[in-house]
Design an enzyme around this catalytic site. Structure first.
Site, PDB file in Angstrom:
ATOM      1  N   GLU A 191       0.840  -1.190   0.091  1.00 45.36           N
ATOM      2  CA  GLU A 191      -0.104   0.107   0.027  1.00 45.36           C
ATOM      3  C   GLU A 191       0.806   1.315   0.100  1.00 45.36           C
ATOM      4  O   GLU A 191       0.516   2.257  -0.671  1.00 45.36           O
ATOM      5  CB  GLU A 191      -0.890   0.105   1.193  1.00 45.36           C
ATOM      6  CG  GLU A 191      -1.765  -1.105   1.608  1.00 45.36           C
ATOM      7  CD  GLU A 191      -1.160  -2.156   2.203  1.00 45.36           C
ATOM      8  OE1 GLU A 191      -0.071  -2.574   2.056  1.00 45.36           O
ATOM      9  OE2 GLU A 191      -2.079  -2.919   2.860  1.00 45.36           O
ATOM     10  N   CYS A 224      -2.341  -2.810   7.145  1.00 50.62           N
ATOM     11  CA  CYS A 224      -1.866  -2.737   8.797  1.00 50.62           C
ATOM     12  C   CYS A 224      -2.130  -1.111   8.992  1.00 50.62           C
ATOM     13  O   CYS A 224      -2.191  -0.240   8.222  1.00 50.62           O
ATOM     14  CB  CYS A 224      -0.305  -2.958   8.889  1.00 50.62           C
ATOM     15  SG  CYS A 224       0.652  -1.955   8.141  1.00 50.62           S
ATOM     16  N   CYS A 266      -0.006   1.586   7.215  1.00 47.10           N
ATOM     17  CA  CYS A 266      -0.590   1.869   5.919  1.00 47.10           C
ATOM     18  C   CYS A 266      -1.737   2.428   6.017  1.00 47.10           C
ATOM     19  O   CYS A 266      -2.018   3.298   5.236  1.00 47.10           O
ATOM     20  CB  CYS A 266      -0.792   0.413   5.142  1.00 47.10           C
ATOM     21  SG  CYS A 266       0.847  -0.306   4.660  1.00 47.10           S
TER      22      CYS A 266
HETATM   23  N1  LIG Z   1      -1.578  -5.237   4.135  1.00 44.08           N
HETATM   24  C1  LIG Z   1      -0.382  -5.890   3.968  1.00 44.08           C
HETATM   25  C2  LIG Z   1       0.153  -6.848   4.843  1.00 44.08           C
HETATM   26  C3  LIG Z   1       1.403  -7.262   4.693  1.00 44.08           C
HETATM   27  N2  LIG Z   1       2.197  -6.853   3.840  1.00 44.08           N
HETATM   28  C4  LIG Z   1       3.576  -7.312   3.664  1.00 44.08           C
HETATM   29  C5  LIG Z   1       4.540  -7.214   4.476  1.00 44.08           C
HETATM   30  C6  LIG Z   1       5.560  -8.431   4.384  1.00 44.08           C
HETATM   31  O1  LIG Z   1       6.417  -8.378   3.341  1.00 44.08           O
HETATM   32  C7  LIG Z   1       4.515  -9.420   4.294  1.00 44.08           C
HETATM   33  C8  LIG Z   1       3.759 -10.228   5.335  1.00 44.08           C
HETATM   34  O2  LIG Z   1       4.855 -11.162   5.784  1.00 44.08           O
HETATM   35  P1  LIG Z   1       4.455 -12.346   6.781  1.00 44.08           P
HETATM   36  O3  LIG Z   1       4.253 -11.777   8.200  1.00 44.08           O
HETATM   37  O4  LIG Z   1       3.037 -13.055   6.160  1.00 44.08           O
HETATM   38  O5  LIG Z   1       5.449 -13.193   6.411  1.00 44.08           O
HETATM   39  O6  LIG Z   1       3.571  -8.958   3.535  1.00 44.08           O
HETATM   40  C9  LIG Z   1       2.039  -5.819   2.879  1.00 44.08           C
HETATM   41  O7  LIG Z   1       2.597  -5.559   1.875  1.00 44.08           O
HETATM   42  N3  LIG Z   1       0.625  -5.439   2.958  1.00 44.08           N
HETATM   43 ZN   LIG Z   2       1.089  -2.118   5.695  1.00 40.73          ZN
END
Ligand SMILES: Nc1ccn([C@H]2C[C@H](O)[C@@H](COP(=O)(O)O)O2)c(=O)n1
Ligand SMILES: [Zn+2]
Length: 184
Positions: free
Chosen positions: A81, A105, A108
């Site tokens: 995002e 999150c 973001c």
């Molecule tokens: N809304 C989101 C949630 C997560 N991400 C990214 C951040 C990390 O690179 C990955 C999550 O890693 P995990 O804890 O599942 O191994 O996804 C995002 O870009 N946007």
């Molecule tokens: Zn985020």
């Protein structure tokens, strides 16, 4: 001849664009994409999760289980995002929508709110129980950013690079069948 009926609907098209962007991600466990769309249904920004520019993949970690947080990706990775907002090709993204694979999150959510985006369309809310998600929703609710889950009609959208050739061939009734094999 009538027009095609199995074309992608707008929500499918923008969510699929987010998922296509996610294919660029180098995160070994979770690849996330995001796509920002303006009021005229024009895509004005796309992003995926990745290390900041210049932070070389060989030098920064992609793991997440080290006791030393400096050795985990979370310290460094830019979320999809954030990258979509930073990649925008227009100054003003007020009243835009953002399509994203995972619910944003809290960090973001702040970026989304500050940029003027007014609607979040997400596919998965698998982290709904986490405080980061609860905080996001609390902020979105407070400022009137709408959010809704996208429920896909098709579980898969296939991109077949050969299809363009097949379609052309099918429009040529005289084309010998043996030539079609070249495109299989
Ligand atoms: N809304 C989101 C949630 C997560 N991400 C990214 C951040 C990390 O690179 C990955 C999550 O890693 P995990 O804890 O599942 O191994 O996804 C995002 O870009 N946007
Ligand atoms: Zn985020």
């Amino acid at each position: 001849m009538n027009c095609r009926e199995d074309y992608l609907e707008w929500d499918e098209y923008f969510m699929a664009t987010a998922f296509l962007a996610a294919k660029r991600s180098k995160d070994p466990s979770t690849q996330v994409g995001a796509c920002i769309v303006n009021e005229d249904r024009v895509i004005i920004g796309v992003g995926y999760n990745g290390m900041p520019k210049g932070c070389e993949d060989g030098e920064f970690p992609w793991g997440k289980h080290s006791d030393d947080s400096l050795k985990n990706k979370y310290m460094y990775v830019c979320h999809a995002e954030l990258n979509a907002v930073l990649n925008k090709n227009t100054a003003n993204i007020k009243n835009c929508k953002i399509y994203v694979a995972l619910f944003p999150c809290n960090e973001c959510a702040k970026v989304i709110i500050q940029s003027g985006i007014k609607e979040v369309i997400y596919l998965s809310d698998k982290h709904a129980h986490k405080k980061t998600t609860v905080a996001s929703k609390k902020m979105f609710d407070a400022v009137g950013v709408r959010y809704r889950q996208f429920v896909p009609k098709h579980s898969k959208i296939v991109i077949d690079f050969n299809q363009i050739n097949w379609d052309n061939m099918n429009q040529l009734p005289d084309t010998p069948i043996k030539n079609r094999k070249d495109f299989e």
